[in-house]
Enzyme design. Structure first.
Site, PDB file in Angstrom:
ATOM      1  N   LYS A 116       0.803  -1.217   0.000  1.00  0.00           N
ATOM      2  CA  LYS A 116       0.000   0.000   0.000  1.00  0.00           C
ATOM      3  C   LYS A 116       0.842   1.277   0.000  1.00  0.00           C
ATOM      4  CE  LYS A 116      -4.389  -1.569   1.919  1.00  0.00           C
ATOM      5  NZ  LYS A 116      -4.223  -2.981   1.604  1.00  0.00           N
ATOM      6  N   GLU A 200      -2.345   6.824   7.919  1.00  0.00           N
ATOM      7  CA  GLU A 200      -3.049   7.622   6.919  1.00  0.00           C
ATOM      8  C   GLU A 200      -4.182   8.382   7.589  1.00  0.00           C
ATOM      9  OE1 GLU A 200      -3.629   6.029   2.613  1.00  0.00           O
ATOM     10  OE2 GLU A 200      -5.470   5.587   3.695  1.00  0.00           O
ATOM     11  N   ARG A 293      -7.174  -7.688  -9.759  1.00  0.00           N
ATOM     12  CA  ARG A 293      -7.940  -8.910 -10.035  1.00  0.00           C
ATOM     13  C   ARG A 293      -9.367  -8.518 -10.372  1.00  0.00           C
ATOM     14  NH1 ARG A 293     -10.988  -8.728  -5.481  1.00  0.00           N
ATOM     15  NH2 ARG A 293      -9.999  -8.077  -3.540  1.00  0.00           N
TER      16      ARG A 293
END
Length: 445
Positions: A116, A200, A293
């Site tokens: 990430k 974050e 995906r």
């Protein structure tokens, strides 16, 4: 076009891939664990191979067993579905090294988006908006505290290698950050083998909006609209709809352009999703992660755009042009997906069991992608998803009306089931208005 395909997954997504492959005349091979021997996808494939016991580490995540099954059955390609090995770059590389076609994005794109922090940094460099956060892992609690002081509380503490809503916690002050940092780090090490932690900014009122992208064989990246995914429990989705009731035409163009830039930044091929957080007050959105995906919720995009995304995956992997005009993508109508899980409708705790009653709803605009049938068993070894109930209407009001009728007509007995929750949600004033956010489920409870 690929002529033979091994589906390295189970349940509803395995059936979904097999259905399109059969329509295209592609020979299919299913792999299954000992616990899944009686599930419909095993019968529906042209051939099926048992790859191990119930424990997914010994079956669906057992790369050696799956590759052995591919070789023994002589398939050309492997479709990983979602979960399990679908975002495992090493497995994708091994598939390609063995001369097989990987039906998904390239291993380098999977690697780039799998971390990430790395993904955030790449997206920022590409001009995609990212939320304030750390550009390097928070090495210890002191580093996490310093980052949080700079960003401002509350903050989200996230496993850098996590996904699917796993490995995340909110810290509202220094004391809670100390506690959550240690918990997330330990969880990440145990689940992902990587204890890296990202700090974050946390947005107390936010909407979860994502964009479906498709990397074509000719190198172009196209966006097929957005999906609203804000109905969640434990940071995991329960309901998705397209288009988002929170996205204006102007905001939609900004979303789609950012998603295309995100895909282009990593040379993306095949199907993927760019997930974002939307501040409904300011109209600002921020990159959250890219899922390399096919998503669980892909059917709502299929219904609104009239595109079979599994077919497009297979075409892209085969080096073929898409079966639609990328320059003339026009959405129509509204679709909603409800994830029918084997869990109680109040606390959402898993409740596996033998399926004693299974009656799927029918009618105009109703689609059911299911993994189970009467007499099969929902075991405790895998995700609780039993089926996806997808409805389509000319507008959101009609889609909601059809969803209400379909939920009422869906009969499941044996395992616990969350259908009563959906009946409640579809009458909830906040949801019906379209003016909801990721806190809607907690407010209902």
């Amino acid at each position: 076009m690929i002529q033979s395909l091994l589906v390295a997954n189970r349940g509803e997504i395995a059936r979904r891939v097999i259905r399109t492959a059969r329509r295209l005349g592609i020979r299919t091979v299913a792999v299954y664990s000992e616990a899944d021997v009686d599930l419909p996808f095993v019968r529906e494939a042209d051939e099926a191979v048992c790859v191990g016991p119930a424990n997914p580490a010994q079956s669906y995540r057992n790369a050696e067993a799956i590759l052995a099954a591919a070789k023994s059955t002589g398939v050309e390609a492997i479709h990983p579905g979602y979960g399990f090995l679908s975002e495992n770059a090493d497995f994708a590389r091994t598939v390609e090294a063995n001369g097989l076609i990987w039906v998904g994005p390239g291993p380098d794109a999977i690697s780039a988006m799998g971390d990430k922090i790395n993904a955030r940094n790449l997206m920022a460099a590409a001009g995609v908006p990212v939320a304030p956060g750390t550009t390097d892992p928070a090495a210890d609690v002191d580093a996490a505290l310093a980052a949080a002081e700079s960003i401002g509380f509350p903050v989200m503490v996230k496993a850098a290698a996590g996904g699917g809503g796993m490995g995340m916690a909110v810290a509202t002050d220094a004391d809670s950050l100390r506690t959550e940092y240690d918990k997330v780090r330990a969880f990440a090490e145990r689940m992902f083998g990587d204890g890296s932690v990202l700090i974050e900014r946390y947005f107390p009122r936010v909407r979860h909006v994502e964009v479906q992208i498709l990397g074509l064989a000719d190198g172009r990246v196209v966006a097929l609209g957005e999906r609203e995914c804000s109905v969640q429990r434990r940071n995991q989705k329960l309901v998705e709809e397209s288009p988002s009731p929170a996205v204006s035409p102007e905001l939609r163009q900004r979303f789609l352009a950012a998603a295309v830039r995100a895909g282009e930044a990593v040379g993306y091929r095949n199907a993927g999703t760019v997930e974002c957080l939307l501040d409904p007050g300011s109209g600002e959105f921020f990159f959250l992660e890219m899922n390399t995906r096919l998503q669980v919720e892909h059917p709502v995009t299929e219904l609104v755009y009239g595109v079979d995304l599994v077919e497009e995956q297979l075409r892209a992997a085969s080096g073929l042009a898409p079966n639609f005009d990328p320059d003339a993508l026009v959405p129509s109508g509204h679709a909603i997906e409800l994830r029918v899980n084997a869990e109680d409708p109040k606390r959402f705790l898993p409740g596996p069991g033998v399926v004693k009653t299974w009656v799927e709803p029918t009618g105009e605009g109703v689609r059911v992608d299911s993994g189970y049938a009467m007499g099969t068993t929902v075991t405790p070894f895998y995700d609780s998803l039993m089926a996806k109930l997808i409805v389509y209407g000319v507008d959101r009001a009609e889609a909601i009306a059809r969803a209400r009728a379909a939920v009422a007509g869906f009969e499941v007995a044996g395992p616990k089931c969350n259908l009563p929750f959906f009946a409640e949600l579809l009458e909830n004033e906040e949801f019906v208005s379209g003016n909801y956010d990721t806190g809607i489920v907690s407010r209902m409870r």
